[in-house]
Design an enzyme around this catalytic site. Structure first.
Site, PDB file in Angstrom:
ATOM      1  N   THR A   1      45.254  49.617  47.421  1.00 28.59           N
ATOM      2  CA  THR A   1      44.679  48.826  48.520  1.00 28.59           C
ATOM      3  C   THR A   1      45.774  48.358  49.481  1.00 28.59           C
ATOM      4  OG1 THR A   1      44.797  46.747  47.312  1.00 28.59           O
ATOM      5  CG2 THR A   1      42.765  48.017  47.097  1.00 28.59           C
TER       6      THR A   1
ATOM      7  N   GLY B   1      44.266  45.253  38.502  1.00 25.07           N
ATOM      8  CA  GLY B   1      44.538  43.972  39.148  1.00 25.07           C
ATOM      9  C   GLY B   1      43.973  42.839  38.316  1.00 25.07           C
ATOM     10  N   GLY B   2      43.753  41.705  38.949  1.00 29.25           N
ATOM     11  CA  GLY B   2      43.240  40.530  38.246  1.00 29.25           C
ATOM     12  C   GLY B   2      41.756  40.349  38.474  1.00 29.25           C
ATOM     13  N   ASP B   3      41.285  39.134  38.219  1.00 28.48           N
ATOM     14  CA  ASP B   3      39.857  38.858  38.358  1.00 28.48           C
ATOM     15  C   ASP B   3      39.401  39.006  39.806  1.00 28.48           C
ATOM     16  OD1 ASP B   3      39.867  38.370  35.698  1.00 28.48           O
ATOM     17  OD2 ASP B   3      39.739  36.202  35.842  1.00 28.48           O
TER      18      ASP B   3
ATOM     19  N   ARG C   1      51.630  31.429  45.808  1.00 31.23           N
ATOM     20  CA  ARG C   1      51.523  32.763  45.239  1.00 31.23           C
ATOM     21  C   ARG C   1      52.878  33.380  44.918  1.00 31.23           C
ATOM     22  NH1 ARG C   1      47.960  36.502  43.955  1.00 31.23           N
ATOM     23  NH2 ARG C   1      45.873  35.685  44.043  1.00 31.23           N
TER      24      ARG C   1
HETATM   25  C1  LIG Z   1      47.494  20.180  30.970  1.00 31.73           C
HETATM   26  C2  LIG Z   1      47.057  21.167  29.916  1.00 31.73           C
HETATM   27  C3  LIG Z   1      46.152  22.155  30.514  1.00 31.73           C
HETATM   28  C4  LIG Z   1      45.656  23.182  29.521  1.00 31.73           C
HETATM   29  C5  LIG Z   1      44.412  23.793  30.095  1.00 31.73           C
HETATM   30  C6  LIG Z   1      44.155  25.145  29.621  1.00 31.73           C
HETATM   31  C7  LIG Z   1      42.788  25.589  30.039  1.00 31.73           C
HETATM   32  C8  LIG Z   1      42.845  26.944  30.611  1.00 31.73           C
HETATM   33  C9  LIG Z   1      41.457  27.478  30.860  1.00 31.73           C
HETATM   34  C10 LIG Z   1      41.558  28.624  31.787  1.00 31.73           C
HETATM   35  C11 LIG Z   1      40.210  29.160  32.163  1.00 31.73           C
HETATM   36  C12 LIG Z   1      40.425  30.253  33.116  1.00 31.73           C
HETATM   37  C13 LIG Z   1      39.156  30.818  33.627  1.00 31.73           C
HETATM   38  C14 LIG Z   1      39.493  32.026  34.452  1.00 31.73           C
HETATM   39  C15 LIG Z   1      39.580  32.009  35.747  1.00 31.73           C
HETATM   40  C16 LIG Z   1      40.069  33.212  36.500  1.00 31.73           C
HETATM   41  O1  LIG Z   1      38.991  33.938  36.981  1.00 31.73           O
HETATM   42  C17 LIG Z   1      40.917  32.751  37.668  1.00 31.73           C
HETATM   43  C18 LIG Z   1      41.443  33.942  38.479  1.00 31.73           C
HETATM   44  O2  LIG Z   1      42.078  34.866  37.672  1.00 31.73           O
HETATM   45  P1  LIG Z   1      43.138  35.928  38.301  1.00 31.73           P
HETATM   46  O3  LIG Z   1      42.503  36.509  39.495  1.00 31.73           O
HETATM   47  O4  LIG Z   1      43.427  36.935  37.258  1.00 31.73           O
HETATM   48  O5  LIG Z   1      44.326  35.111  38.659  1.00 31.73           O
HETATM   49  N1  LIG Z   1      42.037  31.981  37.167  1.00 31.73           N
HETATM   50  C19 LIG Z   1      42.153  30.675  37.365  1.00 31.73           C
HETATM   51  O6  LIG Z   1      41.352  30.068  38.027  1.00 31.73           O
HETATM   52  C20 LIG Z   1      43.350  29.989  36.728  1.00 31.73           C
HETATM   53  C21 LIG Z   1      42.989  28.687  36.069  1.00 31.73           C
HETATM   54  C22 LIG Z   1      44.198  28.131  35.389  1.00 31.73           C
HETATM   55  C23 LIG Z   1      44.000  26.696  35.039  1.00 31.73           C
HETATM   56  C24 LIG Z   1      45.219  26.047  34.460  1.00 31.73           C
HETATM   57  N1  LIG Z   2      46.644  45.145  49.221  1.00 28.84           N
HETATM   58  C1  LIG Z   2      46.308  43.871  49.178  1.00 28.84           C
HETATM   59  N2  LIG Z   2      47.000  42.949  49.905  1.00 28.84           N
HETATM   60  C2  LIG Z   2      46.682  41.638  49.843  1.00 28.84           C
HETATM   61  N3  LIG Z   2      45.680  41.139  49.082  1.00 28.84           N
HETATM   62  C3  LIG Z   2      44.978  41.997  48.333  1.00 28.84           C
HETATM   63  C4  LIG Z   2      45.238  43.402  48.350  1.00 28.84           C
HETATM   64  N4  LIG Z   2      44.362  44.013  47.520  1.00 28.84           N
HETATM   65  C5  LIG Z   2      43.573  43.044  47.009  1.00 28.84           C
HETATM   66  N5  LIG Z   2      43.934  41.834  47.495  1.00 28.84           N
HETATM   67  C6  LIG Z   2      43.406  40.485  47.160  1.00 28.84           C
HETATM   68  O1  LIG Z   2      44.371  39.878  46.318  1.00 28.84           O
HETATM   69  C7  LIG Z   2      43.804  38.737  45.706  1.00 28.84           C
HETATM   70  C8  LIG Z   2      44.385  38.536  44.344  1.00 28.84           C
HETATM   71  O2  LIG Z   2      44.091  39.624  43.558  1.00 28.84           O
HETATM   72  P1  LIG Z   2      43.968  39.564  41.987  1.00 28.84           P
HETATM   73  O3  LIG Z   2      43.763  40.961  41.563  1.00 28.84           O
HETATM   74  O4  LIG Z   2      42.970  38.581  41.567  1.00 28.84           O
HETATM   75  O5  LIG Z   2      45.402  39.051  41.517  1.00 28.84           O
HETATM   76  P2  LIG Z   2      45.778  37.635  40.893  1.00 28.84           P
HETATM   77  O6  LIG Z   2      45.259  37.658  39.491  1.00 28.84           O
HETATM   78  O7  LIG Z   2      47.257  37.569  40.939  1.00 28.84           O
HETATM   79  O8  LIG Z   2      45.106  36.575  41.701  1.00 28.84           O
HETATM   80  C9  LIG Z   2      42.330  38.986  45.729  1.00 28.84           C
HETATM   81  O9  LIG Z   2      41.752  38.031  46.568  1.00 28.84           O
HETATM   82  C10 LIG Z   2      42.177  40.371  46.330  1.00 28.84           C
HETATM   83  O10 LIG Z   2      41.017  40.452  47.133  1.00 28.84           O
HETATM   84 CA   LIG Z   3      42.866  36.096  41.669  1.00 29.53          CA
END
Ligand SMILES: CCCCCCCCCCCCC/C=C/[C@@H](O)[C@H](COP(=O)(O)O)NC(=O)CCCCC
Ligand SMILES: Nc1ncnc2c1ncn2[C@@H]1O[C@H](COP(=O)(O)OP(=O)(O)O)[C@@H](O)[C@H]1O
Ligand SMILES: [Ca+2]
Length: 555
Positions: free
Chosen positions: A177, A203-205, A312
């Protein structure tokens, strides 16, 4: 352990330098070392291995070219050296091997035999069995987010995943992408979906979220479904989605596979696993906003996300930094939550049982046996019409979380709602009311321990099919009148706060964290769509039974 059924092929073959009885049935490939002496030997365990045909990745005939090149592990080279120039024929079977903590690896075993025809018969018999597994994908559309997590998506795919796909004979179209929503828009408008058996996101969520938005949109548009109407029944997507974890939390991968490991995910894709997943649609005033499959979080998790997006550059550590910061800030938010409790379902959010691979609850869409027939007849729209069923909670909340799956991730291995199901048509609505910092810390820490995070007076949890949230400042006048007394008190304090911005007065609104993406609206209407999408996964597997590990051929 599966029973072998009728044997298709039985031979004496060699593995390394030992003789083995090797057999193939429709379900199992088994190789058992031949015992030269009939005398029972207590210190030499019988070496017997068994692999389910469904977990064989591929089989290859070893040829001169391979031998002269010498493969990575050098096994064929060693065979050649042992056998001398008058070489034997050999073939190698690649299969799934289970390691610790739900990880899968690709293991190999090379069989040698003196007869060319026999060797070819083995290879073709195994291939014939693999061809009968119709659930395996042959062509995949792969999207790589080079920007997520530690920005390793491309490397992870090229080094760990692409070679496995090639070995399994899977062809791919790969798109790296170039901007946010590139994958979503490509799926919506350009992708020739009929050419593929599945879509893979690296990638991530957030990247996964792009894929489901593209696929769900495409599926509804093709059938003329109005996605702006929250009461519309959405059509399930036919293409399965694979997740190669390369993001920051990768909660959707962790909660559906049990680990964030690219090789494990690739192997689940190759063997053609299938796991249905519930999807929440999020609307505001009859306008579609987003879909969510894991966490919809207002308050704490919304604030953590908003704060972390500005950091980030820190990579995944941004969540820890913002997590601590938002914990210390201790903001609470006022509003009204209304929800439609899930009726006639198996289980509650406080259950000790967990949704695991082959979950019986999910197999029946979460319905009680007696309720299933009624459910089939029930018009789902009636859920929203039957107002008497709706319940309302008004208050000050530190967090409002809807977990449509456990939301397990490395930071919280049991997740936000450990007993949530992947595909039972409900979401677990967790309301954390305003409490002291100490109490909130107790609640948060319980996400990382065995203790029950819901067993606290200021926490309530409900399994629901639908819910709505209105922040206090969007409430109707009559609602607001109820709070008049308190409001006058707040006005005095808000004046003080404006004069002293460092006092830490709580802001009026938080944001919704929707699978890691920030929502643009705070007042939302959420509805669960049972099993709208499917993943190349099978749910978290229970650890193998002791007997099977100790004696894999005891069948
Ligand atoms: C002070 C002690 C704190 C300990 C708390 C631990 C609880 C963690 C629970 C995390 C739940 C996460 C649910 C997932 C959310 C993801 O969808 C989201 C995006 O993921 P990604 O795109 O891969 O980055 N992640 C978050 O919102 C991160 C939440 C982190 C909170 C500490
Ligand atoms: N090439 C790109 N450049 C910038 N942002 C992007 C690109 N491709 C996807 N994204 C966006 O990047 C963000 C983070 O992606 P994600 O896969 O969740 O990684 P992370 O877990 O680090 O948050 C999402 O909002 C997604 O839409
Ligand atoms: Ca994300």
């Amino acid at each position: 352990m599966e029973r072998p059924g009728r044997l298709l092929l039985v031979s004496e073959l060699r593995v390394r330098n030992a003789a083995y009885n090797v057999s193939l049935s429709r379900s199992l490939l088994t190789w058992k070392r031949r015992v030269s002496s009939p005398v029972y030997h207590p210190f030499r365990p019988s070496v017997c291995h068994s692999v389910s045909v469904s977990e064989i990745i591929s089989v290859r005939e070893e040829d001169e070219e391979n031998s002269s090149r010498g493969r990575d592990d050098g096994s064929w080279k060693k065979i050649k050296e042992r056998e001398g120039k008058n070489c034997r024929q050999a073939f190698t079977v690649m299969y799934v091997e289970r390691c610790r903590q739900h990880r899968w690896r690709c293991a190999e075993v090379t069989f040698t035999c003196s007869d060319v025809a026999l060797c070819q018969r083995w290879v073709s018999s195994i291939r014939e069995q693999l061809v009968t597994i119709t659930s395996r994908p042959k062509h995949l559309l792969v999207y790589i987010n080079p920007y997520g997590g530690k920005r390793q998506g491309k490397r992870i795919y090229e080094q760990k995943v692409a070679p496995l796909f090639a070995q399994a004979g899977i062809s791919t179209d790969v798109i790296v992408t170039e901007y946010a929503n590139h994958a979503r828009d490509h799926l919506r408008t350009e992708a020739e979906l009929k050419n593929f058996d599945g879509v893979v996101c690296v990638g991530g969520d957030g990247m996964f979220s792009e894929i489901i938005h593209g696929l769900i949109w495409r599926t509804q548009i093709d059938d003329g479904v109005d996605t702006n109407c929250p009461d519309e029944t959405l059509l399930p997507c036919s293409l399965r989605i694979g997740i190669i974890p390369a993001g920051s939390t990768d909660c959707i991968c962790f909660a559906t596979v049990g680990t964030n490991d690219p090789v494990t995910s690739a192997l689940h894709i190759i063997v053609g696993d299938s796991q249905p997943i519930d999807v929440c649609s999020v609307h505001h005033n009859n306008t579609f906003l987003r879909y969510s499959v894991s966490l919809l979080g207002y308050g704490f998790y919304g604030d953590v996300l908003t704060d972390s997006e500005r950091k980030r550059w820190m990579g995944p550590a941004r969540y820890d930094f913002s997590g601590v910061k938002m914990f210390l800030t201790h903001h609470y938010y006022e509003g009204t939550v209304s929800y439609l409790p899930a009726r006639g379902i198996v289980g509650t959010p406080r259950d000790a049982t967990r949704c695991r691979s082959g979950c019986v609850v999910c197999q029946h869409n979460g319905q009680l046996y007696s309720e299933r027939d009624e459910q089939n007849e029930m018009d789902e729209a009636s859920d929203s019409e039957n107002d008497s069923e709706w319940r309302t909670v008004r208050g000050k909340f530190l967090a409002i979380n809807a977990a449509s799956m456990s939301c397990a991730c490395p930071r919280s291995p049991k997740g936000l709602s450990p007993a949530a199901h992947l595909a039972n048509g409900t979401t677990d609505l967790i309301l954390v009311r305003k409490c002291s910092r100490f109490d909130f810390l107790r609640h948060l820490l319980r996400h990382t321990s065995k203790d029950d995070q819901f067993d606290l007076t200021f926490v309530e949890v409900h399994r629901v099919r639908r819910f709505r949230f209105t922040p206090r400042h969007c409430q109707s006048d009559s609602d607001l009148e109820l709070d008049l007394q308190e409001s006058s008190k707040r006005q005095i304090f808000s004046q003080i706060c404006r004069d002293h911005p460092a006092c830490g007065c709580t802001p009026t609104y938080s944001s919704w964290n929707c699978d890691g993406e920030i929502l643009t609206h705070t007042a939302i209407d959420v509805r669960v769509h049972c099993q709208l999408i499917k993943l190349f996964a099978r749910g978290i597997e229970e650890p193998a039974v002791f007997e099977d590990v100790a004696n894999p051929c005891a069948i």
